[in-house]
Design an enzyme around this catalytic site. Structure first.
Site, short mmCIF file in Angstrom:
data_model
loop_
_atom_site.label_atom_id
_atom_site.label_comp_id
_atom_site.label_asym_id
_atom_site.label_seq_id
_atom_site.Cartn_x
_atom_site.Cartn_y
_atom_site.Cartn_z
N PRO A 11 10.28 -23.48 -44.44
CA PRO A 11 10.21 -24.57 -45.41
C PRO A 11 11.45 -25.44 -45.44
CG PRO A 11 10.40 -22.43 -46.51
CD PRO A 11 10.13 -22.16 -45.07
N ASN A 12 11.20 -26.73 -45.58
CA ASN A 12 12.20 -27.78 -45.76
C ASN A 12 12.98 -28.13 -44.49
OD1 ASN A 12 11.75 -28.16 -48.63
ND2 ASN A 12 12.67 -26.15 -48.89
N ARG A 19 19.23 -34.94 -45.31
CA ARG A 19 20.10 -34.58 -46.44
C ARG A 19 20.95 -33.38 -46.05
NH1 ARG A 19 16.93 -32.91 -51.27
NH2 ARG A 19 19.04 -32.65 -52.04
N TYR A 24 23.99 -28.45 -42.86
CA TYR A 24 23.06 -28.16 -41.77
C TYR A 24 23.28 -29.04 -40.53
CZ TYR A 24 20.73 -25.58 -45.47
OH TYR A 24 20.45 -24.70 -46.48
N ASN A 75 13.51 -19.49 -37.63
CA ASN A 75 14.36 -19.82 -38.76
C ASN A 75 13.44 -19.86 -39.97
OD1 ASN A 75 15.91 -20.85 -40.79
ND2 ASN A 75 16.94 -22.37 -39.52
N ALA A 78 14.30 -20.57 -46.55
CA ALA A 78 14.52 -19.72 -47.73
C ALA A 78 13.59 -18.52 -47.78
CB ALA A 78 14.39 -20.56 -49.00
N GLU A 99 16.20 -13.91 -35.22
CA GLU A 99 16.31 -14.62 -36.51
C GLU A 99 17.44 -15.64 -36.35
OE1 GLU A 99 17.56 -12.04 -39.67
OE2 GLU A 99 17.62 -13.67 -41.15
N HIS A 101 19.65 -19.04 -37.96
CA HIS A 101 20.03 -19.90 -39.08
C HIS A 101 21.09 -20.89 -38.61
CE1 HIS A 101 17.90 -17.35 -41.88
NE2 HIS A 101 18.46 -16.31 -41.29
N SER A 103 23.21 -22.47 -40.78
CA SER A 103 24.40 -22.09 -41.54
C SER A 103 24.58 -20.58 -41.46
CB SER A 103 24.22 -22.52 -43.01
OG SER A 103 23.18 -21.77 -43.62
N ARG A 108 27.60 -18.00 -47.98
CA ARG A 108 27.13 -18.94 -49.01
C ARG A 108 26.82 -18.18 -50.32
NH1 ARG A 108 22.65 -22.61 -46.42
NH2 ARG A 108 23.09 -23.81 -48.32
N ARG A 112 21.70 -15.63 -50.92
CA ARG A 112 21.38 -15.83 -49.50
C ARG A 112 21.88 -14.66 -48.64
NH1 ARG A 112 19.87 -21.40 -49.00
NH2 ARG A 112 20.90 -22.67 -50.57
O1 CA2 Z 1 20.95 -21.98 -42.47
C1 CA2 Z 1 19.73 -21.96 -42.28
O2 CA2 Z 1 19.20 -22.28 -41.23
C2 CA2 Z 1 18.81 -21.60 -43.47
O3 CA2 Z 1 17.72 -20.85 -42.96
C3 CA2 Z 1 18.33 -22.90 -44.06
C4 CA2 Z 1 17.49 -22.71 -45.32
C5 CA2 Z 1 18.23 -21.82 -46.34
O4 CA2 Z 1 17.40 -21.58 -47.45
C6 CA2 Z 1 18.66 -20.51 -45.71
O5 CA2 Z 1 19.39 -19.79 -46.69
C7 CA2 Z 1 19.54 -20.74 -44.50
C8 CA2 Z 1 17.19 -24.04 -46.00
C9 CA2 Z 1 16.61 -25.09 -45.11
C10 CA2 Z 1 16.51 -26.36 -45.92
O6 CA2 Z 1 16.93 -27.42 -45.09
C11 CA2 Z 1 17.17 -28.62 -45.68
C12 CA2 Z 1 17.52 -29.65 -44.83
C13 CA2 Z 1 17.79 -30.89 -45.34
C14 CA2 Z 1 17.68 -31.14 -46.71
C15 CA2 Z 1 17.34 -30.10 -47.56
C16 CA2 Z 1 17.07 -28.84 -47.03
#
Ligand code: CA2
Length: 145
Positions: A11-12, A19, A24, A75, A78, A99, A101, A103, A108, A112
């Site tokens: 998701p996202n 953003r 990221y 990936n 969340a 897996e 990521h 970040s 963090r 997380r």
């Molecule tokens: O670091 C990563 O790749 C994460 O999987 C990214 C997830 C986060 O919930 C994990 O803890 C770590 C969030 C992805 C959301 O990406 C966005 C990108 C642009 C704007 C808002 C969110």
């Protein structure tokens, strides 16, 4: 043997590049898929990518990979932190699971720091930003060699 790596984005992640570039990076999801595909091509493999904001859709893709794909790079976004159903689906897959990521979740917020996906993964790549996509494919290629 299959030469397909299933790359899943949770998701996202479709918002990447739009953003939070300080967290990221500036690259888009399409950029990351292109980097993973190029790395796979160097090893005679191909990437099949799907992004979804829905847990069940990701699980269906994992099920469809069984007996068809050589490895999974995921990936989970969340979902990483609470989606045990994704864990269970990955545990039923026979090949390597990476897996991934962008970040480093362990550096963090405390919520997380738990990954329910990690116990079902062969290994985790986190904190290397866009480069992680290439690293994940390199890891898969080594594991399958
Ligand atoms: O670091 C990563 O790749 C994460 O999987 C990214 C997830 C986060 O919930 C994990 O803890 C770590 C969030 C992805 C959301 O990406 C966005 C990108 C642009 C704007 C808002 C969110």
């Amino acid at each position: 043997m299959s030469h397909t790596i299933l790359l899943l984005s949770g998701p996202n992640l479709n918002l990447l590049g739009d953003r939070e570039p300080e967290v990221y990076g500036a690259g888009t999801l399409d950029d990351h898929v292109a980097a993973a595909s190029a790395a796979a091509g160097r090893h005679g493999m191909a990437v099949e990518h799907h992004q979804s904001n829905e847990e069940g859709v990701l699980i269906d893709h994992i099920h469809r990979a069984r007996g068809r794909c050589a490895a999974i790079v995921i990936n989970p976004g969340a979902f990483t932190h609470y989606a045990w159903a994704i864990h269970d689906a990955l545990a039923a897959f026979d090949g390597p699971v990476v897996e991934l990521h962008l970040s480093n979740p362990n550096a963090r917020e405390p919520w997380r720091h738990t990954s329910v996906v990690s116990p079902a993964a062969t290994g985790t790549i986190a904190g290397f930003g866009a480069h992680g996509y290439e690293l994940a494919v390199e890891a898969v290629a080594r594991l399958l060699a």
